[in-house]
Design a protein around this motif. Structure first.
Motif, PDB file in Angstrom:
ATOM      1  N   GLU A   6     -49.921  11.556  25.325  1.00 15.55           N
ATOM      2  CA  GLU A   6     -48.820  10.636  25.038  1.00 15.55           C
ATOM      3  C   GLU A   6     -48.969   9.356  25.848  1.00 15.55           C
ATOM      4  O   GLU A   6     -49.530   9.352  26.953  1.00 15.55           O
ATOM      5  CB  GLU A   6     -47.457  11.255  25.372  1.00 15.55           C
ATOM      6  N   ARG A  38     -37.879  16.085  23.296  1.00 16.67           N
ATOM      7  CA  ARG A  38     -37.493  15.424  24.537  1.00 16.67           C
ATOM      8  C   ARG A  38     -36.629  16.358  25.363  1.00 16.67           C
ATOM      9  O   ARG A  38     -35.964  17.255  24.833  1.00 16.67           O
ATOM     10  CB  ARG A  38     -36.747  14.124  24.249  1.00 16.67           C
ATOM     11  N   ARG A  45     -34.044  21.285  25.815  1.00 18.48           N
ATOM     12  CA  ARG A  45     -35.047  20.509  25.101  1.00 18.48           C
ATOM     13  C   ARG A  45     -34.604  20.324  23.654  1.00 18.48           C
ATOM     14  O   ARG A  45     -34.043  21.239  23.036  1.00 18.48           O
ATOM     15  CB  ARG A  45     -36.393  21.230  25.134  1.00 18.48           C
ATOM     16  N   VAL A  92     -37.776  12.833  29.155  1.00 18.48           N
ATOM     17  CA  VAL A  92     -39.226  12.934  29.048  1.00 18.48           C
ATOM     18  C   VAL A  92     -39.541  13.372  27.622  1.00 18.48           C
ATOM     19  O   VAL A  92     -39.007  14.371  27.131  1.00 18.48           O
ATOM     20  CB  VAL A  92     -39.815  13.936  30.055  1.00 18.48           C
ATOM     21  N   TYR A  93     -40.387  12.609  26.968  1.00 18.64           N
ATOM     22  CA  TYR A  93     -40.761  12.869  25.583  1.00 18.64           C
ATOM     23  C   TYR A  93     -42.164  13.490  25.539  1.00 18.64           C
ATOM     24  O   TYR A  93     -43.093  12.989  26.180  1.00 18.64           O
ATOM     25  CB  TYR A  93     -40.748  11.573  24.777  1.00 18.64           C
ATOM     26  N   HIS A  94     -42.264  14.577  24.786  1.00 20.74           N
ATOM     27  CA  HIS A  94     -43.539  15.275  24.624  1.00 20.74           C
ATOM     28  C   HIS A  94     -43.881  15.365  23.142  1.00 20.74           C
ATOM     29  O   HIS A  94     -43.005  15.640  22.317  1.00 20.74           O
ATOM     30  CB  HIS A  94     -43.458  16.716  25.137  1.00 20.74           C
ATOM     31  N   TRP A 105     -48.512  21.437  24.288  1.00 16.18           N
ATOM     32  CA  TRP A 105     -47.741  20.269  24.685  1.00 16.18           C
ATOM     33  C   TRP A 105     -48.632  19.243  25.361  1.00 16.18           C
ATOM     34  O   TRP A 105     -49.549  19.606  26.105  1.00 16.18           O
ATOM     35  CB  TRP A 105     -46.648  20.673  25.668  1.00 16.18           C
ATOM     36  N   GLY A 108     -46.415  14.502  28.529  1.00 21.12           N
ATOM     37  CA  GLY A 108     -45.105  13.860  28.479  1.00 21.12           C
ATOM     38  C   GLY A 108     -45.135  12.425  28.939  1.00 21.12           C
ATOM     39  O   GLY A 108     -46.014  11.993  29.694  1.00 21.12           O
ATOM     40  N   GLN A 110     -42.173   9.329  30.148  1.00 16.42           N
ATOM     41  CA  GLN A 110     -40.775   9.088  30.498  1.00 16.42           C
ATOM     42  C   GLN A 110     -40.230   7.890  29.735  1.00 16.42           C
ATOM     43  O   GLN A 110     -40.849   6.824  29.719  1.00 16.42           O
ATOM     44  CB  GLN A 110     -40.646   8.839  31.999  1.00 16.42           C
TER      45      GLN A 110
END
Length: 115
Positions: A6, A38, A45, A92-94, A105, A108, A110
């Motif tokens: 990411e 996220r 989550r 936090v986006y994954h 995953w 991540g 931010q």
């Protein structure tokens, strides 16, 4: 080995925009549903958006109309365009994929929305 990398997070003011990127390998990109999830501190989550190999999309109600997920076959990258950002989008986006019984995953990125 499943590669999910990411990028694109950062700090933005309310109402602003960011584009997140999830780079992956060609086999993952062409064969798998890719998701953006996220997690904010102290919260569950949340699945934000998904895209299928043929481009079908699905969004959480909290982001529908503001976020757009898309695919770039030239770079094997899934993008999440986030517009009209709100403080509650801070998390936090994954990106992640499900393969069989296993979920994979990325590390991540931010996203912080604050004035």
């Amino acid at each position: 080995q499943v590669q999910l990398v990411e990028s694109g997070g950062g700090l933005v003011q309310p109402g602003g925009s960011l584009r997140l990127n999830c780079a992956t390998s060609p086999d993952i990109f062409t064969l798998r549903i890719i998701n953006w999830s996220r997690q904010a501190p102290g919260k569950e989550r949340e699945l934000v958006a998904s895209i299928t190999p043929d481009g079908g999309t699905n969004y959480a109600s909290s982001v529908k109309g503001r976020f757009t997920i898309s695919r770039d076959a030239a770079t094997n990258t899934v993008h999440l365009q986030m517009n009209s950002l709100k403080p509650e989008d801070t998390a936090v986006y994954h990106c992640n994929v499900q393969i069989g019984f296993s979920k994979y995953w990325g590390q991540g990125t931010q996203v912080s929305v604050s004035s």
